[in-house]
Write a protein that holds these residues in place. Structure first.
Motif, PDB file in Angstrom:
ATOM      1  N   MET A   1       0.845  -1.179   0.000  1.00  0.00           N
ATOM      2  CA  MET A   1       0.000   0.000   0.000  1.00  0.00           C
ATOM      3  C   MET A   1       0.891   1.243   0.000  1.00  0.00           C
ATOM      4  SD  MET A   1      -2.802   0.883   2.871  1.00  0.00           S
ATOM      5  CE  MET A   1      -3.617   2.412   2.885  1.00  0.00           C
ATOM      6  N   SER A   2       0.671   2.110  -0.971  1.00  0.00           N
ATOM      7  CA  SER A   2       1.511   3.304  -1.029  1.00  0.00           C
ATOM      8  C   SER A   2       0.942   4.395  -0.128  1.00  0.00           C
ATOM      9  CB  SER A   2       1.612   3.819  -2.464  1.00  0.00           C
ATOM     10  OG  SER A   2       0.364   4.308  -2.885  1.00  0.00           O
ATOM     11  N   GLN A   3       1.850   5.153   0.428  1.00  0.00           N
ATOM     12  CA  GLN A   3       1.426   6.230   1.311  1.00  0.00           C
ATOM     13  C   GLN A   3       1.259   7.504   0.504  1.00  0.00           C
ATOM     14  OE1 GLN A   3       4.637   6.128   4.159  1.00  0.00           O
ATOM     15  NE2 GLN A   3       3.291   5.164   5.651  1.00  0.00           N
ATOM     16  N   ARG A   4       0.369   8.347   0.987  1.00  0.00           N
ATOM     17  CA  ARG A   4       0.182   9.625   0.315  1.00  0.00           C
ATOM     18  C   ARG A   4       1.387  10.516   0.593  1.00  0.00           C
ATOM     19  NH1 ARG A   4      -1.201  14.147   2.841  1.00  0.00           N
ATOM     20  NH2 ARG A   4      -1.403  14.043   5.077  1.00  0.00           N
ATOM     21  N   ILE A   5       1.630  11.437  -0.292  1.00  0.00           N
ATOM     22  CA  ILE A   5       2.727  12.389  -0.112  1.00  0.00           C
ATOM     23  C   ILE A   5       2.139  13.658   0.486  1.00  0.00           C
ATOM     24  CG2 ILE A   5       4.485  13.769  -1.268  1.00  0.00           C
ATOM     25  CD1 ILE A   5       4.617  11.530  -3.388  1.00  0.00           C
ATOM     26  N   PRO A   6       2.599  14.043   1.684  1.00  0.00           N
ATOM     27  CA  PRO A   6       2.076  15.263   2.312  1.00  0.00           C
ATOM     28  C   PRO A   6       2.390  16.493   1.457  1.00  0.00           C
ATOM     29  CG  PRO A   6       3.344  13.959   3.880  1.00  0.00           C
ATOM     30  CD  PRO A   6       3.575  13.372   2.529  1.00  0.00           C
ATOM     31  N   SER A   7       1.448  17.405   1.432  1.00  0.00           N
ATOM     32  CA  SER A   7       1.643  18.630   0.649  1.00  0.00           C
ATOM     33  C   SER A   7       2.721  19.499   1.283  1.00  0.00           C
ATOM     34  CB  SER A   7       0.332  19.420   0.580  1.00  0.00           C
ATOM     35  OG  SER A   7       0.019  19.952   1.853  1.00  0.00           O
ATOM     36  N   LEU A   8       3.209  20.441   0.518  1.00  0.00           N
ATOM     37  CA  LEU A   8       4.213  21.379   1.019  1.00  0.00           C
ATOM     38  C   LEU A   8       3.629  22.185   2.180  1.00  0.00           C
ATOM     39  CD1 LEU A   8       6.979  22.683   0.923  1.00  0.00           C
ATOM     40  CD2 LEU A   8       6.147  24.185  -0.898  1.00  0.00           C
ATOM     41  N   ALA A   9       2.348  22.535   2.080  1.00  0.00           N
ATOM     42  CA  ALA A   9       1.699  23.284   3.159  1.00  0.00           C
ATOM     43  C   ALA A   9       1.679  22.460   4.450  1.00  0.00           C
ATOM     44  CB  ALA A   9       0.282  23.675   2.759  1.00  0.00           C
ATOM     45  N   GLU A  10       1.392  21.159   4.336  1.00  0.00           N
ATOM     46  CA  GLU A  10       1.399  20.291   5.522  1.00  0.00           C
ATOM     47  C   GLU A  10       2.802  20.206   6.120  1.00  0.00           C
ATOM     48  OE1 GLU A  10      -1.502  16.629   5.238  1.00  0.00           O
ATOM     49  OE2 GLU A  10      -0.499  16.947   3.308  1.00  0.00           O
ATOM     50  N   ARG A  11       3.780  20.030   5.261  1.00  0.00           N
ATOM     51  CA  ARG A  11       5.167  19.934   5.737  1.00  0.00           C
ATOM     52  C   ARG A  11       5.604  21.232   6.407  1.00  0.00           C
ATOM     53  NH1 ARG A  11       7.770  17.646   0.315  1.00  0.00           N
ATOM     54  NH2 ARG A  11       5.687  17.774  -0.499  1.00  0.00           N
TER      55      ARG A  11
ATOM     56  N   LYS B   1       3.648  23.483   7.835  1.00  0.00           N
ATOM     57  CA  LYS B   1       2.920  23.604   9.099  1.00  0.00           C
ATOM     58  C   LYS B   1       3.585  22.776  10.193  1.00  0.00           C
ATOM     59  CE  LYS B   1      -1.545  22.781  11.223  1.00  0.00           C
ATOM     60  NZ  LYS B   1      -2.519  21.742  11.333  1.00  0.00           N
ATOM     61  N   VAL B   2       3.944  21.542   9.881  1.00  0.00           N
ATOM     62  CA  VAL B   2       4.598  20.675  10.865  1.00  0.00           C
ATOM     63  C   VAL B   2       5.956  21.246  11.254  1.00  0.00           C
ATOM     64  CG1 VAL B   2       5.632  18.384  11.205  1.00  0.00           C
ATOM     65  CG2 VAL B   2       3.353  18.590  10.193  1.00  0.00           C
ATOM     66  N   ALA B   3       6.699  21.761  10.286  1.00  0.00           N
ATOM     67  CA  ALA B   3       8.014  22.340  10.576  1.00  0.00           C
ATOM     68  C   ALA B   3       7.893  23.519  11.533  1.00  0.00           C
ATOM     69  CB  ALA B   3       8.697  22.770   9.280  1.00  0.00           C
ATOM     70  N   ILE B   4       6.880  24.339  11.339  1.00  0.00           N
ATOM     71  CA  ILE B   4       6.655  25.488  12.232  1.00  0.00           C
ATOM     72  C   ILE B   4       6.250  24.991  13.621  1.00  0.00           C
ATOM     73  CG2 ILE B   4       5.176  27.491  12.663  1.00  0.00           C
ATOM     74  CD1 ILE B   4       5.151  27.875   9.546  1.00  0.00           C
ATOM     75  N   GLU B   5       5.344  24.005  13.664  1.00  0.00           N
ATOM     76  CA  GLU B   5       4.898  23.461  14.952  1.00  0.00           C
ATOM     77  C   GLU B   5       6.063  22.845  15.732  1.00  0.00           C
ATOM     78  OE1 GLU B   5       1.768  20.717  13.965  1.00  0.00           O
ATOM     79  OE2 GLU B   5       0.319  22.315  13.616  1.00  0.00           O
ATOM     80  N   LEU B   6       6.990  22.219  15.019  1.00  0.00           N
ATOM     81  CA  LEU B   6       8.137  21.584  15.671  1.00  0.00           C
ATOM     82  C   LEU B   6       9.287  22.555  15.927  1.00  0.00           C
ATOM     83  CD1 LEU B   6       8.232  18.191  13.722  1.00  0.00           C
ATOM     84  CD2 LEU B   6       7.360  18.614  16.031  1.00  0.00           C
ATOM     85  N   GLY B   7       9.147  23.788  15.457  1.00  0.00           N
ATOM     86  CA  GLY B   7      10.193  24.785  15.686  1.00  0.00           C
ATOM     87  C   GLY B   7      11.391  24.643  14.757  1.00  0.00           C
ATOM     88  N   ILE B   8      11.203  23.935  13.647  1.00  0.00           N
ATOM     89  CA  ILE B   8      12.295  23.753  12.694  1.00  0.00           C
ATOM     90  C   ILE B   8      12.522  25.038  11.905  1.00  0.00           C
ATOM     91  CG2 ILE B   8      13.015  22.468  10.633  1.00  0.00           C
ATOM     92  CD1 ILE B   8      11.434  20.063  11.833  1.00  0.00           C
ATOM     93  N   ILE B   9      11.428  25.692  11.564  1.00  0.00           N
ATOM     94  CA  ILE B   9      11.501  26.985  10.871  1.00  0.00           C
ATOM     95  C   ILE B   9      10.527  27.947  11.547  1.00  0.00           C
ATOM     96  CG2 ILE B   9      12.186  26.017   8.621  1.00  0.00           C
ATOM     97  CD1 ILE B   9       9.245  26.433   7.718  1.00  0.00           C
ATOM     98  N   GLU B  10      10.714  29.211  11.260  1.00  0.00           N
ATOM     99  CA  GLU B  10       9.796  30.255  11.726  1.00  0.00           C
ATOM    100  C   GLU B  10       8.789  30.540  10.615  1.00  0.00           C
ATOM    101  OE1 GLU B  10       9.787  31.767  14.764  1.00  0.00           O
ATOM    102  OE2 GLU B  10      11.358  30.348  15.336  1.00  0.00           O
ATOM    103  N   PRO B  11       7.607  31.045  10.978  1.00  0.00           N
ATOM    104  CA  PRO B  11       6.639  31.400   9.934  1.00  0.00           C
ATOM    105  C   PRO B  11       7.272  32.336   8.904  1.00  0.00           C
ATOM    106  CG  PRO B  11       5.612  31.521  12.094  1.00  0.00           C
ATOM    107  CD  PRO B  11       7.084  31.291  12.319  1.00  0.00           C
ATOM    108  N   GLY B  12       7.024  32.048   7.633  1.00  0.00           N
ATOM    109  CA  GLY B  12       7.577  32.847   6.552  1.00  0.00           C
ATOM    110  C   GLY B  12       8.867  32.286   5.983  1.00  0.00           C
ATOM    111  N   GLU B  13       9.550  31.423   6.725  1.00  0.00           N
ATOM    112  CA  GLU B  13      10.764  30.799   6.215  1.00  0.00           C
ATOM    113  C   GLU B  13      10.397  29.671   5.253  1.00  0.00           C
ATOM    114  OE1 GLU B  13      13.832  31.539   9.941  1.00  0.00           O
ATOM    115  OE2 GLU B  13      13.126  29.515   9.553  1.00  0.00           O
TER     116      GLU B  13
END
Length: 102
Positions: A1-11, A13-25
């Motif tokens: 079963m293939s997994q869906r590829i998360p959209s750039l917007a999802e990625r 959002k998760v990066a911001i939530e995890l503190g990997i990047i700041e909003p706008g980066e």
């Protein structure tokens, strides 16, 4: 079963939530790839847990409580509602499993 590829917007959002990047980066291609994999792993684990817990009423009762708090209820109100629903949740899951074996 293939997994869906998360959209750039999802990625993003998760990066911001995890503190990997700041909003706008902007995410680098390597960050995008790693975040897509992380999201896919998390989704697969959630699906596995949901499947394993489908007949166990305790996680369902805990989820009801957490969802009520997330919806804005106080801890006490959420606990009272979850306690009131617990017997029905228990019967619908655990009770049905016992009824089939007797």
């Amino acid at each position: 079963m293939s997994q869906r590829i998360p959209s750039l917007a999802e990625r993003t959002k998760v990066a911001i939530e995890l503190g990997i990047i700041e909003p706008g980066e902007v995410l680098t291609p390597l960050q995008q790839k790693k975040l897509a994999q992380t999201i896919q792993i998390a989704e697969a684990e959630e699906a596995d847990e949901a499947e394993a817990d489908a007949s166990d009423p305790i996680p369902l009762i805990v989820k009801v409580h957490a969802d009520l708090i997330e919806a804005g209820l106080s801890d006490l109100a959420a606990a009272r509602i979850a306690a009131a629903l617990a017997p029905d949740i228990w019967r619908a899951n655990q009770g049905a499993a016992h009824a089939r074996t007797h």
